[in-house]
Motif scaffolding. Structure first.
Motif, PDB file in Angstrom:
ATOM      1  N   SER A 113      38.873  68.145  63.958  1.00  0.00           N
ATOM      2  CA  SER A 113      40.137  67.537  63.521  1.00  0.00           C
ATOM      3  C   SER A 113      41.154  68.602  63.148  1.00  0.00           C
ATOM      4  O   SER A 113      42.349  68.466  63.442  1.00  0.00           O
ATOM      5  CB  SER A 113      39.877  66.622  62.321  1.00  0.00           C
ATOM      6  OG  SER A 113      38.967  65.601  62.656  1.00  0.00           O
ATOM      7  N   LEU A 114      40.685  69.675  62.509  1.00  0.00           N
ATOM      8  CA  LEU A 114      41.580  70.781  62.161  1.00  0.00           C
ATOM      9  C   LEU A 114      42.119  71.461  63.413  1.00  0.00           C
ATOM     10  O   LEU A 114      43.303  71.824  63.481  1.00  0.00           O
ATOM     11  CB  LEU A 114      40.829  71.791  61.294  1.00  0.00           C
ATOM     12  CG  LEU A 114      41.638  72.998  60.818  1.00  0.00           C
ATOM     13  CD1 LEU A 114      42.701  72.577  59.802  1.00  0.00           C
ATOM     14  CD2 LEU A 114      40.718  74.051  60.203  1.00  0.00           C
ATOM     15  N   THR A 158      48.594  67.361  57.158  1.00  0.00           N
ATOM     16  CA  THR A 158      47.235  66.956  57.508  1.00  0.00           C
ATOM     17  C   THR A 158      46.271  68.122  57.379  1.00  0.00           C
ATOM     18  O   THR A 158      45.143  67.972  56.877  1.00  0.00           O
ATOM     19  CB  THR A 158      47.204  66.403  58.949  1.00  0.00           C
ATOM     20  OG1 THR A 158      48.065  65.266  59.039  1.00  0.00           O
ATOM     21  CG2 THR A 158      45.795  66.001  59.343  1.00  0.00           C
ATOM     22  N   GLU A 159      46.721  69.306  57.804  1.00  0.00           N
ATOM     23  CA  GLU A 159      45.858  70.482  57.722  1.00  0.00           C
ATOM     24  C   GLU A 159      45.519  70.827  56.276  1.00  0.00           C
ATOM     25  O   GLU A 159      44.396  71.247  55.978  1.00  0.00           O
ATOM     26  CB  GLU A 159      46.538  71.668  58.407  1.00  0.00           C
ATOM     27  CG  GLU A 159      45.652  72.886  58.508  1.00  0.00           C
ATOM     28  CD  GLU A 159      46.161  73.910  59.506  1.00  0.00           C
ATOM     29  OE1 GLU A 159      45.637  75.037  59.500  1.00  0.00           O
ATOM     30  OE2 GLU A 159      47.075  73.571  60.279  1.00  0.00           O
ATOM     31  N   CYS A 160      46.465  70.647  55.356  1.00  0.00           N
ATOM     32  CA  CYS A 160      46.199  70.906  53.935  1.00  0.00           C
ATOM     33  C   CYS A 160      45.021  70.063  53.446  1.00  0.00           C
ATOM     34  O   CYS A 160      44.101  70.580  52.789  1.00  0.00           O
ATOM     35  CB  CYS A 160      47.438  70.592  53.101  1.00  0.00           C
ATOM     36  SG  CYS A 160      48.796  71.762  53.282  1.00  0.00           S
ATOM     37  N   ILE A 195      42.295  59.417  56.292  1.00  0.00           N
ATOM     38  CA  ILE A 195      43.196  59.528  55.132  1.00  0.00           C
ATOM     39  C   ILE A 195      44.047  60.789  55.230  1.00  0.00           C
ATOM     40  O   ILE A 195      45.243  60.784  54.907  1.00  0.00           O
ATOM     41  CB  ILE A 195      42.383  59.503  53.826  1.00  0.00           C
ATOM     42  CG1 ILE A 195      41.773  58.126  53.603  1.00  0.00           C
ATOM     43  CG2 ILE A 195      43.250  59.888  52.632  1.00  0.00           C
ATOM     44  CD1 ILE A 195      40.802  58.052  52.442  1.00  0.00           C
ATOM     45  N   SER A 196      43.446  61.877  55.704  1.00  0.00           N
ATOM     46  CA  SER A 196      44.196  63.134  55.841  1.00  0.00           C
ATOM     47  C   SER A 196      45.361  62.973  56.810  1.00  0.00           C
ATOM     48  O   SER A 196      46.495  63.399  56.522  1.00  0.00           O
ATOM     49  CB  SER A 196      43.262  64.251  56.324  1.00  0.00           C
ATOM     50  OG  SER A 196      42.225  64.488  55.393  1.00  0.00           O
ATOM     51  N   GLY A 200      49.516  62.798  56.024  1.00  0.00           N
ATOM     52  CA  GLY A 200      50.415  63.654  56.785  1.00  0.00           C
ATOM     53  C   GLY A 200      51.553  62.878  57.415  1.00  0.00           C
ATOM     54  O   GLY A 200      52.725  63.275  57.343  1.00  0.00           O
ATOM     55  N   PHE A 201      51.238  61.739  58.025  1.00  0.00           N
ATOM     56  CA  PHE A 201      52.272  60.910  58.662  1.00  0.00           C
ATOM     57  C   PHE A 201      53.252  60.362  57.625  1.00  0.00           C
ATOM     58  O   PHE A 201      54.468  60.367  57.843  1.00  0.00           O
ATOM     59  CB  PHE A 201      51.618  59.761  59.432  1.00  0.00           C
ATOM     60  CG  PHE A 201      50.798  60.210  60.608  1.00  0.00           C
ATOM     61  CD1 PHE A 201      51.099  61.387  61.273  1.00  0.00           C
ATOM     62  CD2 PHE A 201      49.700  59.468  61.029  1.00  0.00           C
ATOM     63  CE1 PHE A 201      50.339  61.825  62.361  1.00  0.00           C
ATOM     64  CE2 PHE A 201      48.939  59.887  62.109  1.00  0.00           C
ATOM     65  CZ  PHE A 201      49.248  61.062  62.773  1.00  0.00           C
ATOM     66  N   LEU A 202      52.734  59.882  56.490  1.00  0.00           N
ATOM     67  CA  LEU A 202      53.607  59.289  55.470  1.00  0.00           C
ATOM     68  C   LEU A 202      54.487  60.345  54.803  1.00  0.00           C
ATOM     69  O   LEU A 202      55.680  60.109  54.565  1.00  0.00           O
ATOM     70  CB  LEU A 202      52.759  58.571  54.414  1.00  0.00           C
ATOM     71  CG  LEU A 202      52.016  57.312  54.878  1.00  0.00           C
ATOM     72  CD1 LEU A 202      51.173  56.748  53.742  1.00  0.00           C
ATOM     73  CD2 LEU A 202      53.001  56.257  55.385  1.00  0.00           C
TER      74      LEU A 202
END
Length: 352
Positions: A113-114, A158-160, A195-196, A200-202
């Motif tokens: 995913s990363l 998202t990466e965070c 959730i990640s 990120g999207f929000l």
């Protein structure tokens, strides 16, 4: 009688002067009223013209990474090699994890995913750089500009959070190895990943939504190589204080929360490693965690200096360097940081 005549003369003279003063005052009042009406009308016309000019700026000009024409083609070749290597490394890692059943574990699901988030980050910026290197037309529409920032912002946030769940995964695996299969189930891993990406999207959608309250009329030149949000604030006619404040608050909260969580997890991991009696197990744990910590240090260091640092002592060249690092260099390095020192990934690559 002489006094009476004198009083009447003084009264007549006073009435006459009063009438002249009143007449002069009336003329002055009419003049001032006319001048005020003219000024207000002129101001309204100018305001209307300004409003029309605000709505006309729907395209921006990206000045690019560097202004020297002789370096455009060499830089294009350099960044083309970097981009192709980044995509092969990250997407190749995603395919490798998907193809090999032995890598269907929480750690590698997070790693895949990363890698996908890194590929999105690089793809949001680098193709537009190629156009600027080879073409004299550096124009980008407002919709494309917002879309570029949205993809980049979503991927970076998202990466965070993916780095956080990867740190938690290593914490459970090393500190509670017997409970690891129960705690880190595939269902929980899928929820963490979902959730990640959702956060990120929000997060990115909030800032893009607030950009619609800004109008751009001062200039349409963005002195950058992509549509970075702080650069958009600089050319806004509307006061961007609210936008800037929210960027600072959200960035500080996300970066500090995720970074502290990662540090706490790896601190506990470090103490657990030092308690291990097996030299082989200690070496393997150190190898895995050092790779994670190197990626975390590079990523958070550049993001912190870009979005959370106080004051305005940094130049545009510094900002470009930081942006170049976390948009292009880090996505290039991550697959090698996580894969080259990982025996299971190398074995899976040989099998495939």
């Amino acid at each position: 009688k002489i006094n009476k005549i004198a009083n009447e003369m003084r009264r007549s003279l006073r009435n006459m002067l009063f009438t002249q003063k009143a007449h002069c005052f009336y003329k002055s009042f009419v003049t001032v009223s006319t001048l005020t009406s003219f000024i207000l009308l002129t101001g309204q016309v100018i305001y209307s013209m300004a409003e029309e000019n605000k709505t006309q700026v729907t395209e921006f000009v990206l000045t690019g990474l560097i202004d020297l024409p002789g370096l455009q083609v060499p830089l294009f070749l350099v960044f083309l090699v970097i981009y192709l290597t980044t995509m092969v490394g990250n997407l190749g890692l995603v395919v490798l994890i998907w193809k090999d059943p032995r890598l269907h574990t929480p750690m590698y699901l997070f790693l895949g995913s990363l890698a996908f988030a890194d590929a999105c980050t690089s793809s949001s910026v680098t193709p537009r750089m190629f156009i600027n290197f080879l073409s004299k037309n550096h124009v980008i529409s407002l919709s494309d500009c917002l879309a570029q920032f949205y993809i980049f912002g979503s991927s970076a946030t998202t990466e965070c959070f993916l780095l956080v769940v990867m740190a938690y995964d290593r914490h459970v695996a090393i500190c509670n190895p017997l409970l690891y299969p129960v705690v880190m189930s595939n269902n929980l891993c899928t929820q963490f990943i979902g959730i990640s990406y959702l956060i990120g999207f929000l997060h990115s959608a909030i800032h893009v939504g607030l950009l619609f309250r800004l109008t751009f009329c001062r200039s349409n030149e963005i002195h950058y190589f992509y549509c970075e949000i702080l650069q958009l604030f600089k050319i806004s006619c509307t006061d961007p204080t609210v936008n800037t404040l929210l960027v600072l608050i959200f960035s500080a909260f996300i970066h500090v929360f995720t970074f502290v969580t990662i540090i706490v997890s790896y601190t506990r991991v470090l103490f657990a490693i030092l308690k291990k009696k097996s030299e082989k197990g200690r070496s393997k744990a150190f190898s895995t965690c050092s790779a994670h910590l190197l990626s975390v240090s590079l990523f958070y260091g550049t993001l912190f200096f870009m979005y959370v640092h106080p004051g305005s002592g940094y130049t545009e060249d510094h900002d470009k360097m930081y942006s170049l690092f976390y948009t292009i260099i880090i996505p290039l390095l991550n697959p090698f940081i996580y894969s080259l020192r990982n025996k299971e990934v190398i074995d899976a690559l040989r099998r495939i």
